[in-house]
Write an enzyme that holds these catalytic residues in place. Sequence first.
Site, PDB file in Angstrom:
ATOM      1  CB  CYS A 137      -0.950  -0.002   1.196  1.00  0.00           C
ATOM      2  SG  CYS A 137      -2.282  -1.209   1.041  1.00  0.00           S
TER       3      CYS A 137
ATOM      4  CG  HIS B 128      -1.282   1.328  -4.912  1.00  0.00           C
ATOM      5  ND1 HIS B 128      -1.657   0.529  -5.969  1.00  0.00           N
ATOM      6  CD2 HIS B 128      -2.244   2.273  -4.811  1.00  0.00           C
ATOM      7  CE1 HIS B 128      -2.790   0.985  -6.483  1.00  0.00           C
ATOM      8  NE2 HIS B 128      -3.175   2.044  -5.795  1.00  0.00           N
ATOM      9  CD  GLU B 129      -2.882   4.503  -2.005  1.00  0.00           C
ATOM     10  OE1 GLU B 129      -2.932   5.307  -2.955  1.00  0.00           O
ATOM     11  OE2 GLU B 129      -3.785   3.675  -1.795  1.00  0.00           O
ATOM     12  CB  CYS B 130       4.814   6.465  -2.386  1.00  0.00           C
ATOM     13  SG  CYS B 130       4.902   6.836  -0.611  1.00  0.00           S
TER      14      CYS B 130
END
Length: 169
Positions: free
Chosen positions: A130, A133-135
């Site tokens: 996560c 993915h979010e970075c």
Amino acid sequence: MAVRQIVKFPDPRLRQPAVPVVVFDAALAALATDLLDTLRAAPGIGITAPHVGVLARVVVLELSPEEGPRTYINPEIVWSSPETIRHAEGSVSMPGAIEEVGRQARVRVRYQDLAGAFQEEEAEGLRAVCHQHECDQLDGIFWLQRLSRLKRERVVRKYEKAQRSDAGR
């Protein structure tokens, strides 16, 4: 606070890098609360400010109700393990589209909390996936860009077909 409208793929805003947060105030706290409300309504386990059209480096993760939500301001991965894992990924901006993506198995993330204090967190497994993915999303890299061209095209076709059938209902 409020559930915000989610920016849907292929909106070009999903490919724009977010800018660092420099003001830690009530408006930032309200954005984080709105992101959590939006994440829960989606539903999902991770969301960024760009997912709601705000180009700020803000991430909210809620991997399970037991762990509760966590907010990361200006997160950056400062270390990642050489070992990799594959995990199914998707996006609140592309509901129903899922494909396995290869990521580092463990990461260390440096970020600021809602008060602006610097923190570090080590994560493995799903939380590490996560964070990466979010970075990526904050850097303007939509998760599909991590797939081979063939897989990406297949996921997009399937998503577009589902969108057309949903629109016809």
